[in-house]
Design a protein around this motif. Sequence first.
Motif, mmCIF file in Angstrom:
data_model
loop_
_atom_site.group_PDB
_atom_site.id
_atom_site.type_symbol
_atom_site.label_atom_id
_atom_site.label_comp_id
_atom_site.label_asym_id
_atom_site.label_seq_id
_atom_site.Cartn_x
_atom_site.Cartn_y
_atom_site.Cartn_z
ATOM 1 N N ILE A 77 -34.429 15.511 -110.129
ATOM 2 C CA ILE A 77 -33.308 15.033 -109.303
ATOM 3 C C ILE A 77 -33.788 14.808 -107.874
ATOM 4 O O ILE A 77 -33.500 13.805 -107.235
ATOM 5 C CB ILE A 77 -32.130 16.051 -109.344
ATOM 6 N N TYR A 78 -34.580 15.766 -107.418
ATOM 7 C CA TYR A 78 -35.111 15.680 -106.051
ATOM 8 C C TYR A 78 -36.009 14.456 -105.905
ATOM 9 O O TYR A 78 -35.930 13.707 -104.938
ATOM 10 C CB TYR A 78 -35.892 16.979 -105.763
ATOM 11 N N ILE A 79 -36.877 14.262 -106.919
ATOM 12 C CA ILE A 79 -37.810 13.124 -106.877
ATOM 13 C C ILE A 79 -37.035 11.814 -106.810
ATOM 14 O O ILE A 79 -37.376 10.891 -106.058
ATOM 15 C CB ILE A 79 -38.740 13.140 -108.113
ATOM 16 N N LYS A 80 -35.943 11.780 -107.601
ATOM 17 C CA LYS A 80 -35.155 10.542 -107.683
ATOM 18 C C LYS A 80 -34.567 10.190 -106.309
ATOM 19 O O LYS A 80 -34.540 9.036 -105.899
ATOM 20 C CB LYS A 80 -34.029 10.754 -108.718
ATOM 21 N N LYS A 82 -35.712 10.988 -103.360
ATOM 22 C CA LYS A 82 -36.715 10.707 -102.314
ATOM 23 C C LYS A 82 -37.685 9.633 -102.793
ATOM 24 O O LYS A 82 -37.878 9.462 -104.005
ATOM 25 C CB LYS A 82 -37.536 11.989 -102.015
ATOM 26 N N LYS A 83 -38.319 9.034 -101.827
ATOM 27 C CA LYS A 83 -39.376 8.096 -102.195
ATOM 28 C C LYS A 83 -40.713 8.622 -101.650
ATOM 29 O O LYS A 83 -40.718 9.530 -100.828
ATOM 30 C CB LYS A 83 -39.070 6.734 -101.567
ATOM 31 N N SER A 89 -49.640 17.509 -101.384
ATOM 32 C CA SER A 89 -48.951 18.770 -101.094
ATOM 33 C C SER A 89 -47.728 18.950 -101.999
ATOM 34 O O SER A 89 -47.431 20.067 -102.440
ATOM 35 C CB SER A 89 -48.551 18.841 -99.625
ATOM 36 N N PHE A 90 -47.051 17.836 -102.342
ATOM 37 C CA PHE A 90 -45.887 17.983 -103.227
ATOM 38 C C PHE A 90 -46.350 18.388 -104.635
ATOM 39 O O PHE A 90 -45.785 19.282 -105.267
ATOM 40 C CB PHE A 90 -45.083 16.671 -103.287
#
Length: 468
Positions: A77-80, A82-83, A89-90
């Motif tokens: 969900i977080y990945i979606k 953000k770009k 590091s992620f």
Amino acid sequence: MKKKIVFISISLFSILVLICIQAFLISRIYKLESEKFDYRYRELVNEAMGKIMVENNSNGLTKSFYVLDRISNDLLIYIKSKKELDTLSFRGFVLKQFYGSINKYQDIDSLLKRYLKKNKVTESFKSYFHIKELRLLNNRIHFSVINGKSDLSLDSLACPTIPQNAIQVNHYLFEGNSFGIDVEYFVDFSHKKKEVLGQIYKSLFITCFSLIIVIGVFLLTLQNLLKERRLSQMKTDFINNMTHELKTPLSTISVASKTLENEQIYSNSEKVLETARIINRQNLQLTRQINHLLEIAKWEKNQFELDKKWVELEPFFKGVIESFKWDCKDKSVVIDEVYSFKCTHAFFDETQITSAIINILNNGVKYNRNQPHLTFKVSTNDYLQISVTDNGIGVNKESTKHIFEKFYRVHTGDIHNVKGLGLGLYYVDQIVKAHSGFVEVISKIEKGSTFTLNIPIDGKNQNTTSRG
Ligand code: ADP
């Protein structure tokens, strides 16, 4: 000599080759035993894993994967939202989350421990997980965190360091609703080194032992070679000195007797008398040298008997010094005497101690470039201490270790010009040892030397017949 150097070099080289071969063999044996250990324990743990699966109906990571599915979902969900999240590091952060949850919720360790304990195998081990491949995925997103290839910068961020000895015992491939993972399970048995060394200790011991023996024999041979070389050098020196010592009086006697053959001399009775005296003196010198050698030979054969008595100290030492002063009255020798007696008598052989003292006093005059100044000290405590200090040329530290050896003479500068056979101090040492005593020497080059004879006063614990 060249032959000896070649022999020493070949022996040294052979020993080095032997050490290298032995080290290589031992390291091979260690490697083999280590592999045998890994194989045995890998089999054991694999067998344990199979049985744990059957008995518990779990691979030990079920709970971890369940938790990770939820975490992956949140991450997706977080990945979606953000770009540009495909940063090192992620990905490191995601990996850390996975490692943390796997370690926290896994129960392989406890199941394995229980199994090993039941089978009476050591249960002391440490476990490590290594994530080889990890994807976060759903219908729309496919985010590859690590793709099976080793990524050093990512590993250094999140992956624990797995010890070299650790055995890889299992491999888990799992596809969940929102992630796919390939994770390896390593076990490091802490007793491995001890067990492997335990297996090879006999070979190790035999190798070390035989190496020590070979090196010991080599060193002993080397020492003997060096000793032999030194003895042969000393023998040559002795023969040269001896020839010199005997030749000088003999040639003087020869010249003097030729003078006596000349008839013209008979009219001059004083000259005849002088020549006769010269012959007599040289004859005495020869006799003294020969007697000295005979005495040493007697010591060698243990035939010597000490004639110890209680001797009154003061008159004895004063008498010795008087006769020495008389002997060197032509040489302008200065002698200081210091006596400090706590007792009046001591138990020793008068004749032998006299000749030991005379030897030391003579050396103080012989090995001296200045006007000889000797200090003769006698004191009594536990020992009768007789010391002679001179202002002579001194002896260096290395030579003081050898001056009491038979035939040893210091090889420096003009000392060669001083007559001697290298037997005086050897004789002194033997006499003092026969009295259960010891000789000490303190010396400084160009400053002088002090020789101290220490002899037990009461003759207790002494043997009266042998060389100490
Ligand atoms: P030598 O017959 O040669 O005098 P010694 O056994 O008496 O034999 O002495 C051995 C060696 O020790 C001598 O050659 C000399 O170099 C050294 N030495 C002995 N006494 C003294 C001394 N008082 N001062 C300096 N050197 C000494």
